[in-house]
Design a protein around this motif. Structure first.
Motif, PDB file in Angstrom:
ATOM      1  N   LYS A  26       0.809  -1.212   0.000  1.00  0.00           N
ATOM      2  CA  LYS A  26       0.000   0.000   0.000  1.00  0.00           C
ATOM      3  C   LYS A  26       0.847   1.269   0.000  1.00  0.00           C
ATOM      4  CE  LYS A  26      -4.011  -2.118   2.249  1.00  0.00           C
ATOM      5  NZ  LYS A  26      -4.870  -2.148   3.469  1.00  0.00           N
ATOM      6  N   GLY A  27       1.996   1.223   0.642  1.00  0.00           N
ATOM      7  CA  GLY A  27       2.841   2.411   0.707  1.00  0.00           C
ATOM      8  C   GLY A  27       3.373   2.858  -0.642  1.00  0.00           C
ATOM      9  N   THR A  28       3.410   1.938  -1.601  1.00  0.00           N
ATOM     10  CA  THR A  28       3.942   2.295  -2.919  1.00  0.00           C
ATOM     11  C   THR A  28       2.976   3.164  -3.717  1.00  0.00           C
ATOM     12  OG1 THR A  28       3.033   0.355  -4.082  1.00  0.00           O
ATOM     13  CG2 THR A  28       5.153   0.077  -2.955  1.00  0.00           C
ATOM     14  N   ARG A  30       1.895   5.964  -3.204  1.00  0.00           N
ATOM     15  CA  ARG A  30       2.203   7.395  -3.195  1.00  0.00           C
ATOM     16  C   ARG A  30       3.041   7.825  -4.394  1.00  0.00           C
ATOM     17  NH1 ARG A  30       5.623   4.981   0.573  1.00  0.00           N
ATOM     18  NH2 ARG A  30       7.850   5.474   0.424  1.00  0.00           N
ATOM     19  N   TYR A  31       3.549   6.867  -5.150  1.00  0.00           N
ATOM     20  CA  TYR A  31       4.435   7.214  -6.259  1.00  0.00           C
ATOM     21  C   TYR A  31       3.704   7.581  -7.549  1.00  0.00           C
ATOM     22  CZ  TYR A  31       8.002   5.316  -3.170  1.00  0.00           C
ATOM     23  OH  TYR A  31       8.823   5.078  -2.102  1.00  0.00           O
ATOM     24  N   CYS A  32       2.371   7.403  -7.594  1.00  0.00           N
ATOM     25  CA  CYS A  32       1.610   7.866  -8.754  1.00  0.00           C
ATOM     26  C   CYS A  32       0.198   8.210  -8.304  1.00  0.00           C
ATOM     27  CB  CYS A  32       1.605   6.841  -9.878  1.00  0.00           C
ATOM     28  SG  CYS A  32       0.720   5.318  -9.499  1.00  0.00           S
ATOM     29  N   ASP A  33      -0.566   8.809  -9.188  1.00  0.00           N
ATOM     30  CA  ASP A  33      -1.906   9.269  -8.842  1.00  0.00           C
ATOM     31  C   ASP A  33      -2.906   8.141  -9.063  1.00  0.00           C
ATOM     32  OD1 ASP A  33      -4.151  10.700  -8.252  1.00  0.00           O
ATOM     33  OD2 ASP A  33      -3.972  12.158  -9.876  1.00  0.00           O
ATOM     34  N   SER A  36      -8.199   5.793  -6.075  1.00  0.00           N
ATOM     35  CA  SER A  36      -8.560   4.814  -5.053  1.00  0.00           C
ATOM     36  C   SER A  36     -10.059   4.564  -5.045  1.00  0.00           C
ATOM     37  CB  SER A  36      -8.114   5.301  -3.668  1.00  0.00           C
ATOM     38  OG  SER A  36      -8.753   6.517  -3.349  1.00  0.00           O
TER      39      SER A  36
END
Length: 338
Positions: A26-28, A30-33, A36
């Protein structure tokens, strides 16, 4: 009774395994839009006013049937179908794929046959196969495995999340072409272990052999669903009925339920599996039972939607206020809940 878990596939354990894996990832995001809450069948990444939909899948143990028959010219169609049908579920038009072929030992003739199926599937789905990877993995792979990852595109304001599915909406089911590419572990156990049949034996109630029925390619729904999306009909939800059976509808919106009381008659292959000892609830939990894709539309648009979708589309039920419940009437007349 013969169950899916006895055939080597535990759906509940699979869900727990996926949950454990994805919890680490889930933390990954943040690297793209990432959009959700919309990725119930395909993930979505925003690129301005357009979103890229992505999905990945494989052929599964259907490959083992192909191996038993020494026939590999159809599994490529399954591979394409399993990916593009998921991409459709968010309202996206499938555009391109890359394939992954892992083999125990390279075989040009087998690769040529697989290529025929991939090309045919791409033609039906109207997508480009723009690359891929072939890996020789002796000691890891026995024979071969085939998978693909695909992308599609959808305007951000036309994404179908399922959040608009509401009480009273109509559920339309599109007929499947047969067993498709899920539940083959259970089907193989029934036909080869319980019924002691071979791939060359005649399928009960069919003019085809067991192997031919099991290898019938997964239906690709791109053409009818894209026509529906472009028709102006108010489409509230789309669901690919694969592993998990009609329980897949719950992935659209868990604040509602579904009452399915007008399902079409399933193909003979499903009747044979049930009569061999698989519980009826397990049948509808594992297999598509004759319906491979569902569209949830406003009830006011039902007739128009059926006209657009054409032959093989049926009004199979409606949306209810019962949260996260799928209640259905089986072909045997029993009422069950998933």
């Amino acid at each position: 009774m013969v169950t899916y878990s006895e055939s080597g596939v535990d759906i509940d354990l699979e869900e727990l395994t996926v949950s454990r894996l994805t919890s680490r990832l889930k933390g990954t995001l943040r690297y793209c839009d990432v959009i959700s809450g919309a990725g119930h069948f395909a993930a979505l990444v925003r690129m301005g006013d357009v979103a890229i939909a992505m999905s990945t899948d494989g052929v599964g143990s259907k490959i083992l049937v192909a191996e038993m028959m020494s026939r590999y010219d159809t599994v490529g169609i399954d591979c394409i179908a399993m990916v593009v049908n998921d991409i459709l579920c968010v309202g996206a038009k499938p555009a391109a794929l890359v394939d992954y072929l892992a083999v125990e030992e390279p075989d040009p003739d087998v690769a040529d046959e697989i290529g025929k199926g991939l090309a045919r599937g791409a033609e039906i789905a109207q997508v480009a196969i723009i690359g891929g990877e072939t890996a020789s993995l002796p000691g890891i792979i026995r024979n071969l495995d085939l998978a693909a990852t695909g992308i599609g595109f959808v305007d951000v304001d036309r994404i179908i999340t399922g959040e608009n599915v509401g009480e009273g909406d109509a559920v339309i089911g599109l007929e499947s072409s047969g067993i498709h590419s899920n539940g083959l572990s259970l089907a193989r156990k029934v036909f080869f272990d319980e019924l002691k049949l071979s791939v060359n034996d005649e399928m009960p109630g069919s003019a085809k052999t067991v192997g031919e029925e099991l290898l019938e390619p997964t239906r690709i729904y791109v053409d009818p669903i894209m026509r529906l999306l472009e028709s102006g009909v108010s489409v509230h939800g789309l669901a690919h009925i694969t592993g998990g059976g009609f329980g897949n509808l719950k992935r659209l919106n868990r604040d509602v339920g579904y009452h399915l009381d007008s399902l079409p008659e399933p193909q003979e292959i499903f009747r044979t599996i049930h009569e061999a000892g698989v519980d009826i609830t397990e049948m509808y939990r594992v297999f598509n039972m004759g319906v491979g894709f569902c569209a949830v539309v406003s009830h006011d648009d039902l007739d128009d939607a059926l006209d657009v979708l054409g032959d093989g589309a049926h009004h199979i039920g409606n949306v209810t206020p019962r949260k996260a419940e799928v209640a259905l009437k089986t072909y045997t007349g029993e009422s069950i809940k998933l």
